[in-house]
Design a protein around this motif. Structure first.
Motif, PDB file in Angstrom:
ATOM      1  N   PRO A  94      -5.818 -19.150  29.013  1.00  0.00           N
ATOM      2  CA  PRO A  94      -4.702 -18.883  29.917  1.00  0.00           C
ATOM      3  C   PRO A  94      -4.027 -17.731  29.627  1.00  0.00           C
ATOM      4  N   SER A  95      -3.784 -16.952  30.418  1.00  0.00           N
ATOM      5  CA  SER A  95      -3.009 -15.635  30.229  1.00  0.00           C
ATOM      6  C   SER A  95      -1.731 -15.925  30.019  1.00  0.00           C
ATOM      7  N   GLY A  96      -1.072 -15.135  29.298  1.00  0.00           N
ATOM      8  CA  GLY A  96       0.382 -15.121  29.025  1.00  0.00           C
ATOM      9  C   GLY A  96       0.620 -16.039  27.915  1.00  0.00           C
ATOM     10  N   ASP A  97       1.831 -16.019  27.314  1.00  0.00           N
ATOM     11  CA  ASP A  97       2.020 -16.613  26.319  1.00  0.00           C
ATOM     12  C   ASP A  97       2.414 -18.328  26.589  1.00  0.00           C
ATOM     13  N   CYS A  98       2.964 -18.320  27.575  1.00  0.00           N
ATOM     14  CA  CYS A  98       3.577 -19.689  27.999  1.00  0.00           C
ATOM     15  C   CYS A  98       3.284 -20.129  29.646  1.00  0.00           C
ATOM     16  N   ARG A  99       2.697 -21.213  29.678  1.00  0.00           N
ATOM     17  CA  ARG A  99       2.531 -21.676  31.158  1.00  0.00           C
ATOM     18  C   ARG A  99       2.814 -23.224  31.173  1.00  0.00           C
ATOM     19  N   VAL A 100       3.624 -23.335  32.148  1.00  0.00           N
ATOM     20  CA  VAL A 100       3.739 -24.702  32.525  1.00  0.00           C
ATOM     21  C   VAL A 100       3.367 -25.214  33.919  1.00  0.00           C
ATOM     22  N   PHE A 101       2.682 -26.459  33.788  1.00  0.00           N
ATOM     23  CA  PHE A 101       2.028 -26.790  34.851  1.00  0.00           C
ATOM     24  C   PHE A 101       1.985 -28.272  34.938  1.00  0.00           C
ATOM     25  N   VAL A 102       1.476 -28.888  36.326  1.00  0.00           N
ATOM     26  CA  VAL A 102       1.617 -30.549  36.392  1.00  0.00           C
ATOM     27  C   VAL A 102       0.192 -30.698  36.134  1.00  0.00           C
ATOM     28  N   LEU A 103       0.166 -31.866  35.361  1.00  0.00           N
ATOM     29  CA  LEU A 103      -1.285 -32.431  34.640  1.00  0.00           C
ATOM     30  C   LEU A 103      -1.756 -33.309  35.812  1.00  0.00           C
ATOM     31  N   PRO A 104      -3.028 -32.745  36.252  1.00  0.00           N
ATOM     32  CA  PRO A 104      -3.921 -33.586  37.068  1.00  0.00           C
ATOM     33  C   PRO A 104      -4.353 -34.867  36.063  1.00  0.00           C
ATOM     34  N   PRO A 105      -4.640 -35.968  37.008  1.00  0.00           N
ATOM     35  CA  PRO A 105      -4.959 -37.348  36.506  1.00  0.00           C
ATOM     36  C   PRO A 105      -5.867 -37.255  35.247  1.00  0.00           C
ATOM     37  N   ALA A 144      -3.971 -22.940  36.289  1.00  0.00           N
ATOM     38  CA  ALA A 144      -4.317 -21.988  37.151  1.00  0.00           C
ATOM     39  C   ALA A 144      -2.960 -21.797  38.263  1.00  0.00           C
ATOM     40  N   GLU A 145      -2.352 -23.078  38.342  1.00  0.00           N
ATOM     41  CA  GLU A 145      -1.137 -23.083  39.250  1.00  0.00           C
ATOM     42  C   GLU A 145       0.141 -23.297  38.475  1.00  0.00           C
ATOM     43  N   PRO A 146       0.731 -22.338  37.716  1.00  0.00           N
ATOM     44  CA  PRO A 146       1.684 -22.842  36.793  1.00  0.00           C
ATOM     45  C   PRO A 146       3.158 -23.206  37.813  1.00  0.00           C
ATOM     46  N   ARG A 147       3.819 -24.022  37.539  1.00  0.00           N
ATOM     47  CA  ARG A 147       5.220 -24.221  38.232  1.00  0.00           C
ATOM     48  C   ARG A 147       6.277 -23.521  37.538  1.00  0.00           C
ATOM     49  N   ASP A 148       7.100 -22.995  38.334  1.00  0.00           N
ATOM     50  CA  ASP A 148       8.334 -21.956  37.970  1.00  0.00           C
ATOM     51  C   ASP A 148       9.469 -22.956  37.898  1.00  0.00           C
ATOM     52  N   TRP A 149       9.282 -24.065  37.373  1.00  0.00           N
ATOM     53  CA  TRP A 149      10.523 -24.986  36.938  1.00  0.00           C
ATOM     54  C   TRP A 149      11.048 -24.568  35.658  1.00  0.00           C
ATOM     55  N   ALA A 243      17.527 -31.418  48.351  1.00  0.00           N
ATOM     56  CA  ALA A 243      17.375 -30.345  47.371  1.00  0.00           C
ATOM     57  C   ALA A 243      16.174 -30.563  46.307  1.00  0.00           C
ATOM     58  N   PHE A 244      16.311 -31.796  45.929  1.00  0.00           N
ATOM     59  CA  PHE A 244      15.190 -32.053  44.909  1.00  0.00           C
ATOM     60  C   PHE A 244      13.788 -32.126  45.496  1.00  0.00           C
ATOM     61  N   THR A 245      13.608 -32.555  46.505  1.00  0.00           N
ATOM     62  CA  THR A 245      12.288 -32.452  47.402  1.00  0.00           C
ATOM     63  C   THR A 245      11.736 -31.071  47.662  1.00  0.00           C
ATOM     64  N   GLY A 249       8.775 -30.525  45.250  1.00  0.00           N
ATOM     65  CA  GLY A 249       7.621 -30.977  46.203  1.00  0.00           C
ATOM     66  C   GLY A 249       7.453 -32.632  46.403  1.00  0.00           C
ATOM     67  N   GLU A 250       8.338 -33.241  45.823  1.00  0.00           N
ATOM     68  CA  GLU A 250       8.237 -34.852  46.158  1.00  0.00           C
ATOM     69  C   GLU A 250       9.991 -35.427  46.127  1.00  0.00           C
ATOM     70  N   ARG A 251      10.004 -36.463  46.735  1.00  0.00           N
ATOM     71  CA  ARG A 251      11.241 -37.240  46.750  1.00  0.00           C
ATOM     72  C   ARG A 251      11.717 -37.647  45.433  1.00  0.00           C
ATOM     73  N   PRO A 252      13.197 -37.623  45.142  1.00  0.00           N
ATOM     74  CA  PRO A 252      13.413 -38.396  43.788  1.00  0.00           C
ATOM     75  C   PRO A 252      12.846 -39.749  43.707  1.00  0.00           C
ATOM     76  N   ARG A 253      12.755 -40.401  44.347  1.00  0.00           N
ATOM     77  CA  ARG A 253      12.316 -42.054  44.309  1.00  0.00           C
ATOM     78  C   ARG A 253      10.977 -42.011  43.892  1.00  0.00           C
ATOM     79  N   ASP A 254      10.047 -41.002  44.702  1.00  0.00           N
ATOM     80  CA  ASP A 254       8.516 -40.895  44.283  1.00  0.00           C
ATOM     81  C   ASP A 254       8.433 -40.129  42.713  1.00  0.00           C
ATOM     82  N   PHE A 255       9.268 -39.501  42.389  1.00  0.00           N
ATOM     83  CA  PHE A 255       9.260 -38.737  41.369  1.00  0.00           C
ATOM     84  C   PHE A 255       9.364 -39.906  40.102  1.00  0.00           C
TER      85      PHE A 255
END
Length: 276
Positions: A94-105, A144-149, A243-245, A249-255
């Motif tokens: 992956p490009s760049g020094d650090c990329r943070v992403f959601v893990l698929p199952p 491929a789709e890093p999250r900017d969190w 705000a959290f959603t 991208g998901e509700r706090p309860r679902d998270f």
């Protein structure tokens, strides 16, 4: 009897997984000669690199290129799961020094399965070699789709003091005036320094810090959404949920439910010389 300390850069295998049970602590700044796929199987990790910092609860991972200076901090017990790969094992890194992403199952299950092959494994194990080759090829797709969190890191003492003040007051009233006083700057100067040095506004920094703190709290056992909302400075549950959603991208309860269901026990940890 505790396991011996492991020097991850000197392990004979070109790819392996290492687990570690972390108590609240902060590792020293360090680098590795190997690429890393960093994952919290339970709890949450704070990952810092030169100009940014991320929160890694379960279901999120970080790719760290070899040689990237970083440190890992935990504020609660956490279980670290890290795959180390020699650069030669990752032809399409992956490009760049650090990329943070959601893990698929699939990625999460492969990471958990990789714990069977620790740093002491045979370099000639054909099953392990095939497994880590497949994982390495999938890395570019997963990331491929890093999250900017993330939050920016300060480059000057004044902004560092302002950020520290803000982070220490996420649960209660906090103002730009208070942050400016902590930094020893005027409000106008601090606002300009946030924009120039951190690439964001102070208000956006506060909002994102509250969201990241909420994610950390919701990853704890027995977490409650209402208590979390109040703990990060919201007086309205509806406002917090909105705000959290919007942020995740998901509700706090679902998270909270997804993180709780995703926590899986790992084998006994391997101690190492340097964490993260």
């Amino acid at each position: 009897m505790p396991r011996p300390l492991v020097d991850v850069d000197s392990a004979p295998a070109s790819a392996f997984c290492l687990t570690d049970a972390l108590s609240p602590s902060t590792s020293p700044w360090h680098t590795h000669r190997r690429h890393q796929l960093l994952y919290a199987a339970s709890g949450a990790l704070h990952l810092e690199v030169a100009e940014a910092q991320w929160l890694l609860p379960p279901q999120r991972a970080a790719w760290l290129a070899a040689g990237t200076r970083h440190r890992v901090r935990t504020t609660q017990p956490a279980t670290l799961c890290t795959v180390y790969l020699k650069p030669s094992r990752v032809p399409s890194a992956p490009s760049g020094d650090c990329r943070v992403f959601v893990l698929p199952p699939l990625a999460r299950e492969m990471l958990l399965h990789s714990t069977r092959w620790g740093p002491e494994r045979s370099p000639r194990d054909p099953v392990a070699e095939s497994f880590f080759s497949t994982l390495a090829h999938l890395l570019s797709e997963w990331s491929a789709e890093p999250r900017d969190w993330r939050l920016p890191r300060a480059r000057t003492p004044e902004l560092e003091r302002a950020m520290a003040y803000t982070l220490a007051h996420l649960s209660g009233p906090v103002t730009l005036a208070g942050a400016a006083k902590a930094a020893g700057l005027s409000q106008r100067t601090l606002a300009r320094r946030f924009d120039d040095e951190a690439g964001t506004s102070w208000r956006r920094f506060l909002h994102d810090a509250r969201m990241l703190r909420a994610m950390e709290l919701l990853a704890e056992d027995g977490a409650r959404v209402t208590q979390t909302a109040y703990a990060v400075g919201f007086e309205s549950l509806a406002a917090f949920t909105h705000a959290f959603t919007a942020f995740t991208g998901e509700r706090p309860r679902d998270f909270r439910q997804r993180v709780a269901e995703g926590t899986t026990p790992l084998p006994s940890p391997t101690r190492r010389k340097r964490r993260g």
